[in-house]
Scaffold this motif. Structure first.
Motif, PDB file in Angstrom:
ATOM      1  N   SER A 207     -20.320 -21.345  44.895  1.00  9.53           N
ATOM      2  CA  SER A 207     -19.146 -21.630  45.725  1.00  9.53           C
ATOM      3  C   SER A 207     -18.553 -23.004  45.429  1.00  9.53           C
ATOM      4  O   SER A 207     -17.649 -23.463  46.142  1.00  9.53           O
ATOM      5  N   ASN A 209     -16.582 -24.483  43.191  1.00 13.22           N
ATOM      6  CA  ASN A 209     -15.153 -24.703  42.926  1.00 13.22           C
ATOM      7  C   ASN A 209     -14.349 -24.748  44.220  1.00 13.22           C
ATOM      8  O   ASN A 209     -13.500 -25.629  44.419  1.00 13.22           O
ATOM      9  N   GLU A 210     -14.617 -23.801  45.110  1.00 17.27           N
ATOM     10  CA  GLU A 210     -13.875 -23.757  46.373  1.00 17.27           C
ATOM     11  C   GLU A 210     -14.263 -24.913  47.287  1.00 17.27           C
ATOM     12  O   GLU A 210     -13.403 -25.537  47.915  1.00 17.27           O
ATOM     13  N   ARG A 213     -12.684 -28.409  46.674  1.00 17.81           N
ATOM     14  CA  ARG A 213     -11.267 -28.604  47.023  1.00 17.81           C
ATOM     15  C   ARG A 213     -11.114 -29.332  48.348  1.00 17.81           C
ATOM     16  O   ARG A 213     -10.095 -29.974  48.598  1.00 17.81           O
ATOM     17  N   THR A 214     -12.149 -29.233  49.201  1.00 16.65           N
ATOM     18  CA  THR A 214     -12.084 -29.843  50.542  1.00 16.65           C
ATOM     19  C   THR A 214     -13.090 -30.968  50.737  1.00 16.65           C
ATOM     20  O   THR A 214     -12.787 -31.962  51.406  1.00 16.65           O
ATOM     21  N   ARG A 312     -20.652 -14.956  49.314  1.00 15.43           N
ATOM     22  CA  ARG A 312     -19.981 -16.233  49.044  1.00 15.43           C
ATOM     23  C   ARG A 312     -18.792 -16.421  49.983  1.00 15.43           C
ATOM     24  O   ARG A 312     -18.542 -17.509  50.488  1.00 15.43           O
ATOM     25  N   GLU A 313     -18.056 -15.339  50.230  1.00 11.87           N
ATOM     26  CA  GLU A 313     -16.875 -15.412  51.089  1.00 11.87           C
ATOM     27  C   GLU A 313     -17.253 -15.761  52.523  1.00 11.87           C
ATOM     28  O   GLU A 313     -16.607 -16.595  53.172  1.00 11.87           O
ATOM     29  N   LEU A 316     -18.398 -19.491  52.666  1.00 17.37           N
ATOM     30  CA  LEU A 316     -17.259 -20.419  52.640  1.00 17.37           C
ATOM     31  C   LEU A 316     -16.502 -20.402  53.963  1.00 17.37           C
ATOM     32  O   LEU A 316     -16.080 -21.454  54.462  1.00 17.37           O
ATOM     33  N   ASP A 317     -16.349 -19.208  54.533  1.00 14.21           N
ATOM     34  CA  ASP A 317     -15.632 -19.087  55.806  1.00 14.21           C
ATOM     35  C   ASP A 317     -16.354 -19.839  56.917  1.00 14.21           C
ATOM     36  O   ASP A 317     -15.725 -20.554  57.710  1.00 14.21           O
ATOM     37  N   GLN A 320     -15.988 -23.680  56.615  1.00 18.79           N
ATOM     38  CA  GLN A 320     -14.667 -24.140  57.049  1.00 18.79           C
ATOM     39  C   GLN A 320     -14.553 -24.093  58.569  1.00 18.79           C
ATOM     40  O   GLN A 320     -14.021 -25.023  59.199  1.00 18.79           O
TER      41      GLN A 320
END
Length: 354
Positions: A207, A209-210, A213-214, A312-313, A316-317, A320
């Motif tokens: 995860s 790369n995503e 970004r933050t 992975r989704e 990441l969720d 966040q």
């Protein structure tokens, strides 16, 4: 001068709470010694504290079939004999045990030599080593209120878990400098435990790369689990294990992803760090971390995500969502009645020292 022998090992979680007691014990004039294994993580951690260290043999206590189950009981017996020699020679006033397989011979040897023993159980349900040790101890300290009903027939008291003062004194500024972060992105700290977590490590790397970004990311991977190919990624730094720098790095973190060992989650509570807990599954543990995580989730201190079915989704969720709702978790932790247990435990040590 009173003398205390500390024991516990196999993972950092069985060692660092012992060290949290050291400053207060020294202040009270105790001579402090430690009993552990020759190659256990406890020897490395304790070695930095200039504490006299005694080596004994010990066998691992397993809940599954292994050929070593036939030989390790003899290693435990040898460890009892070695620990008994230490007791006779050093004549401690008391023994304090944090658990782990090395502690069993020490507790039994202390009992045989009529030395009082206080043990500490971090999890809601006692581990195998502590279950074996309980009949030989004077007092059982527990971390969770729920634990009291799981330790029937023994003299248990709720103390909380001892937390190192230096952890509370860490500096966010120093932590950012140690990591080399130069931008203002929030810091995501990943902790897989002192031995690391392959599952969490893989999920983070898949995860990356995503996440980058933050967040800036500090990844504590566990011994032998770093990936040198990722050292070039800006905003990402990895460590096998952190000791002296950890207070600063934990204070620098904005949110944390962690396993759900009792010691680390109470440290996160003390530091008021919003956290996503990924407890060890029942397939690879006795389920203690699942219970720990459920307790913290119920209290509003943690968000919890189970390994089973995680993608992975989803991962990441949740990260966040944790970051977006971080103030809610911080406020809940600020209102917590939980306190770290150094003073309560040291008072018991003083009470029961012979």
């Amino acid at each position: 001068m009173k003398k205390i022998i500390l024991t516990g090992g196999g993972s950092a979680g069985h060692v660092t709470p012992n060290l949290a007691l050291v400053p207060k014990l020294r202040e009270l004039g105790y001579e402090i010694q430690y009993i552990g294994t020759e190659n256990g993580i406890e020897r490395k951690i304790v070695g930095d504290e200039k504490i006299k260290y005694h080596v004994i043999s010990s066998g691992k206590l397993r809940r599954y079939f292994d050929i070593k189950n036939f030989t390790d009981p003899f290693r435990v017996l040898k460890g009892i004999f070695q620990a008994a020699i230490v007791m006779k020679r050093e004549k401690p006033n008391i023994v304090f045990s944090k658990g782990g397989f090395v502690s069993v011979p020490v507790v039994i040897a202390a009992h045989l030599n009529k030395v009082p023993v206080i043990i500490h159980e971090s999890d809601i349900t006692p581990g195998l080593a502590n279950r074996i040790s309980m009949p030989y101890c004077t007092k059982v300290c527990v971390t969770f209120p729920e634990s009291l009903k799981n330790i029937k027939g023994h003299d248990a008291v709720l103390t909380g878990t001892p937390i190192r003062q230096e952890l509370l004194d860490g500096s966010r500024i120093i932590g950012r400098r140690l990591c080399g972060f130069t931008n203002d992105r929030p810091i995501l700290l990943i902790i897989g435990g002192s031995l690391g977590s392959r599952f969490i490590n893989n999920m983070v790397r898949n995860s990356l790369n995503e996440l980058l970004r933050t967040f800036n990311i500090v990844h504590i991977c566990g011994k032998g689990n770093t990936d040198k190919s990722l050292n070039v990624r800006k905003g990402y730094i990895q460590f096998e294990y952190i000791s002296k720098e950890l207070p600063h790095i934990m204070n620098a973190a904005d949110i944390v992803v962690s396993r759900a060992g009792a010691n680390v989650i109470f440290e996160l509570l003390a530091l008021k760090k919003p956290n996503l807990l990924v407890p060890l599954s029942k397939a690879s543990s006795r389920g203690d971390q699942i219970l720990n995580a459920a307790s913290f989730e119920k209290s509003g201190y943690s968000m919890v995500l189970q390994e089973e079915g995680m993608t992975r989704e989803i991962f990441l969720d949740r990260i966040q969502k944790l970051y977006d709702s971080r103030n809610k978790y911080i406020n809940n932790m600020k209102a917590s009645p939980a306190r770290h247990g150094v003073d309560k435990i040291v008072n018991l040590i003083e009470k029961y020292s012979i």
